[in-house]
Design a protein around this motif. Structure first.
Motif, short mmCIF file in Angstrom:
data_model
loop_
_atom_site.label_atom_id
_atom_site.label_comp_id
_atom_site.label_asym_id
_atom_site.label_seq_id
_atom_site.Cartn_x
_atom_site.Cartn_y
_atom_site.Cartn_z
N THR A 1 0.86 -1.19 0.00
CA THR A 1 0.00 0.00 0.00
C THR A 1 0.89 1.24 0.00
OG1 THR A 1 -0.03 0.08 2.41
CG2 THR A 1 -1.76 -1.23 1.33
N THR A 2 0.27 2.37 -0.19
CA THR A 2 1.06 3.61 -0.14
C THR A 2 1.65 3.81 1.25
OG1 THR A 2 -0.99 4.83 0.29
CG2 THR A 2 -0.21 4.73 -1.99
N GLU A 3 0.90 3.37 2.28
CA GLU A 3 1.41 3.50 3.65
C GLU A 3 2.65 2.64 3.86
OE1 GLU A 3 -2.71 4.73 3.43
OE2 GLU A 3 -1.76 2.81 2.90
N LEU A 4 2.64 1.43 3.25
CA LEU A 4 3.79 0.53 3.39
C LEU A 4 5.00 1.11 2.65
CD1 LEU A 4 4.78 -2.26 4.43
CD2 LEU A 4 4.27 -3.15 2.15
N PHE B 1 -2.64 -1.30 -10.16
CA PHE B 1 -1.65 -0.77 -9.21
C PHE B 1 -1.51 0.74 -9.37
CE2 PHE B 1 0.52 -2.39 -12.99
CZ PHE B 1 1.31 -1.32 -13.39
N ASP B 2 -2.59 1.38 -9.78
CA ASP B 2 -2.55 2.83 -9.99
C ASP B 2 -2.14 3.59 -8.72
OD1 ASP B 2 -3.29 2.48 -12.57
OD2 ASP B 2 -5.39 3.07 -12.32
N ASN B 3 -2.60 3.09 -7.57
CA ASN B 3 -2.26 3.79 -6.31
C ASN B 3 -0.75 3.77 -6.05
OD1 ASN B 3 -2.39 0.95 -5.91
ND2 ASN B 3 -2.63 1.22 -3.69
N ILE B 4 -0.11 2.64 -6.39
CA ILE B 4 1.34 2.52 -6.17
C ILE B 4 2.11 3.43 -7.14
CG2 ILE B 4 3.31 0.95 -6.19
CD1 ILE B 4 1.39 -1.32 -5.50
N SER B 5 1.76 3.32 -8.43
CA SER B 5 2.50 4.10 -9.44
C SER B 5 2.29 5.60 -9.22
CB SER B 5 2.06 3.70 -10.85
OG SER B 5 0.67 3.83 -11.01
N LYS B 6 1.08 5.99 -8.81
CA LYS B 6 0.81 7.40 -8.56
C LYS B 6 1.64 7.91 -7.38
CE LYS B 6 -2.93 10.69 -7.61
NZ LYS B 6 -4.38 10.84 -7.29
N TYR B 7 1.68 7.14 -6.31
CA TYR B 7 2.45 7.53 -5.14
C TYR B 7 3.93 7.67 -5.49
CZ TYR B 7 4.60 7.44 -0.52
OH TYR B 7 5.33 7.76 0.61
N CYS B 8 4.45 6.68 -6.25
CA CYS B 8 5.87 6.72 -6.64
C CYS B 8 6.18 7.94 -7.50
CB CYS B 8 6.24 5.44 -7.39
SG CYS B 8 6.28 3.97 -6.34
N GLU B 9 5.26 8.25 -8.41
CA GLU B 9 5.46 9.40 -9.29
C GLU B 9 5.49 10.70 -8.47
OE1 GLU B 9 3.37 11.56 -13.18
OE2 GLU B 9 2.60 9.66 -12.40
N GLU B 10 4.55 10.80 -7.53
CA GLU B 10 4.44 12.02 -6.72
C GLU B 10 5.64 12.21 -5.81
OE1 GLU B 10 0.74 11.52 -4.74
OE2 GLU B 10 -0.47 12.24 -6.44
N ASN B 11 6.27 11.08 -5.43
CA ASN B 11 7.37 11.16 -4.47
C ASN B 11 8.74 10.92 -5.11
OD1 ASN B 11 6.18 11.31 -1.50
ND2 ASN B 11 4.80 10.07 -2.73
N GLY B 12 8.76 10.91 -6.44
CA GLY B 12 10.03 10.79 -7.15
C GLY B 12 10.73 9.45 -6.98
#
Length: 645
Positions: free
Chosen positions: A459-462, A605-616
């Motif tokens: 998850t994004t939290e993990l 896995f949109d939530n994962i890829s979006k989080y990664c993109e936002e956080n570089g």
């Protein structure tokens, strides 16, 4: 376990081998367009020599220039000697012994429209009025002479031994077999006449090599699926003639490419390990020839048993050395747990060889095959923490390579076990080795020190908690569901739940989907269900299977009485029937259980890829997470990503 017999020395005339393992001639498509040795071939062979193999043979090497197809090695002209010498020098410098397989391909050279096809008798070309003519006496004499000249070149190129290929539907076999040979001259009729071409070629080879150089010969044990073809008794008599003519070692294979018997040439997981050994043992006993056993011998324990039981003097271990070039060393050193085992999937070796899309062969278990130099693992100067979402076969591959490179991979797997769908596939009949391979790869990751978290959904939290430098998404795919009336009825389930044991099906069963998974479910249910019917929209079932696995699966379905309905669209599911549309008509198939096996779709896995993109955070998706495909693609992508991080 000590494999004393397997790793004992053997001397054949002047050839001294450190062990009894032979790396056989296997097509690679690594030669140049004009048939020269490449550095790629040298690296490929040397990796297996360094890995501990006793004797390495080239892939088939053409002896007769007019019949030499492009992209296959050739020894038909003096211009090829220099490149072949470079190959033998490299093998010798690495501590190995080099053999060349002399080959005249017959119908097999048709891949090159410019190559001459030499056959014993006229053959009508299907769908045309053309009749392909049998070889003239002049061509036969030239071809025989070419074997002798090729043998001379082999000696000049530094080879330690030679193998004469007299099997697999190639020219010598075609002349020998009464199924193919209908000639009425001195090269046809009796066994002695049909053997004449091979015996003359053997004598020509023998006259051009040193007395102390052993001559191997590859034969088929019998003509499978060819009515009126060669029996094992015929082969035994032929081998006796060949022995008298100068053959020292017989390499007992099986199969031909004119029938379903091609499955024996590159035997898939469906065939029993060591299935051809008894034939080799009989030929050895009745001819007195030094004998090499062949046929799905994929671990040292089986090889040792064959040798200890006096069934053969040497063994061919081919695809297992494709999967792991260190197979021999690891077996000898008692490190079997670290061996990456061949599972007989044929996806990279055979399917890759016949594919027009793959430039050269590869291996599901070893993406470095054919890229030995390019894919050599080096330690990184910048170690990174890499979060891998998914502990299937792709995630494990990425993790192991990253760990070997000095990175810190962390696998987070949502389920309670490793291996993913590759392990699930092992539930299907005859595929137990795939499950074992998946579980073994998981243990190898643990042994390498990879950190693994089971029952852990990414998850994004993990991600925030782990704070990785990069992320690899290898979460695979999930079964697709039908969007038709009745799809949610209680008697409807999916293929994955059946194979995993989460659901059961009994009575009259209809499987919707006739691809690989649907057919494996049908086989899995054989004996558990009253009747099984597979419904497929396309014009045939098993379209996504490779040729050799397809032969085996279709034979099994026929034997088990599984009914298949093609060109049929499922339009509704009722409590006791499946409604299909076929040829413009509506039909009802009575059933008690329905299993949906129409394919798989990538998990979101949109939530994962979006989080990664936002956080570089660099994020890489591999395998079925991109789109559902074969395991070959998943492992290759994981391997590539792990090498560039």
């Amino acid at each position: 376990m000590a494999y004393n017999k397997l790793f004992s020395e053997i001397k054949i005339k002047g050839l001294e081998l450190k062990n009894r393992i032979m790396f056989p001639a296997m097509g690679t498509k690594m030669a140049t367009e004009d048939k020269f040795v490449t550095q790629q071939i040298i690296d490929y062979q040397v990796a297996r020599v360094v890995g501990g193999c006793g004797l390495n043979f080239t892939e088939v090497c053409s002896v007769y220039a007019p019949a030499s197809p492009k992209k296959f090695l050739s020894i038909a002209e003096d211009k090829y000697i220099q490149g072949l010498k470079k190959l033998t020098d490299a093998i010798h410098e690495a501590g190995g012994k080099a053999g060349v397989q002399l080959w005249l391909g017959g119908l097999a050279v048709a891949s090159d429209p410019e190559a001459m096809i030499i056959i014993p008798s006229d053959i009508p070309v299907q769908g045309t009025d053309y009749i392909m003519p049998g070889a003239s006496l002049e061509t036969i004499k030239e071809a025989v002479k070419s074997f002798g000249e090729a043998a001379r070149r082999a000696v000049e190129a530094g080879f330690d031994t030679i193998e004469f290929h007299a099997g697999h539907n190639y020219v010598p076999h075609s002349f020998l077999s009464p199924f193919f040979n209908k000639r009425e001259d001195e090269y046809g009729g009796s066994l002695e006449n049909r053997a004449r071409f091979s015996i003359e070629a053997i004598k020509a080879i023998r006259e051009n090599i040193p007395e102390d150089m052993p001559l191997f010969m590859r034969v088929v044990a019998q003509d499978d699926y060819l009515e009126g073809g060669l029996t094992i008794e015929d082969i035994i008599e032929f081998c006796k003639m060949a022995k008298e003519a100068g053959v020292d070692v017989v390499d007992v294979s099986r199969g031909n490419f004119s029938s379903a018997a091609i499955k024996f040439e590159v035997p898939p997981v469906d065939l029993q390990r060591g299935f051809n050994v008894k034939n080799a043992a009989r030929i050895r006993k009745e001819t007195g020839l030094i004998t090499v056993a062949v046929g799905r011998i994929n671990d040292a324990a089986l090889a040792e048993e064959i040798l200890e039981n006096d069934q053969a003097d040497m063994v061919v271990i081919g695809r297992s050395q494709l999967a792991d070039p260190e197979f021999c060393n690891k077996s000898k050193d008692g490190k079997e747990d670290s061996i990456i085992k061949c599972v007989g999937c044929n996806q990279g070796c055979y399917d890759g060889f016949v594919s027009t899309e793959m430039p050269f062969i590869t291996c599901l278990r070893n993406p470095a095959l054919g890229r030995e130099a390019e894919y050599k693992i080096f330690k990184t100067d910048t170690p990174k923490k890499v979060l891998i979402a998914g502990g299937g076969i792709a995630g494990l591959e990425a993790a192991i390579i990253l760990k070997k490179r000095g990175h810190n991979p962390i696998i987070c797997e949502a389920s309670d076990s490793l291996g993913g769908q590759f392990a699930l596939a092992g539930a299907a009949p005859r595929k137990e080795e795939m499950k074992e391979a998946a579980l073994s790869r998981g243990q190898q990751a643990i042994n390498e020190g990879v950190e693994i978290k089971l029952n852990t959904l990414v998850t994004t939290e993990l991600i925030e908690e782990i704070n990785p430098d990069e992320v690899i998404i290898a979460i695979g795919s999930a079964p697709m569901s039908l969007n038709i009336p009745g799809a949610n009825l209680p008697n409807v389930t999916n293929s994955h739940d059946i194979l995993s044991g989460k659901a059961i099906a009994s009575g009259k069963v209809v499987v919707i989907g006739g691809g690989l998974v649907g057919l494996e479910v049908a086989e899995y249910l054989n004996g558990k269900a009253e009747s099984i019917t597979v419904v497929e929209m396309l014009d045939e079932v098993a379209k996504d299977l490779g040729q050799l696995r397809k032969i085996c699966v279709m034979e099994s379905l026929y034997t088990e009485g599984v009914n298949t309905v093609t060109n049929a669209k499922c339009i509704e599911i009722e409590n006791n029937s499946v409604v299909i549309e076929k040829d413009g008509n509506i039909e009802k198939l009575p059933c008690d259980s329905v299993i949906v096996a129409i394919g798989a779709r990538s998990r979101n896995f949109d939530n994962i890829s979006k989080y990664c993109e936002e956080n570089g955070i660099p994020c890489h998706a591999v395998g079925d997470a991109v789109r559902a495909r074969r395991a070959l693609n998943a492992v290759a992508e994981a391997s590539e990503v792990a090498r560039v991080i």
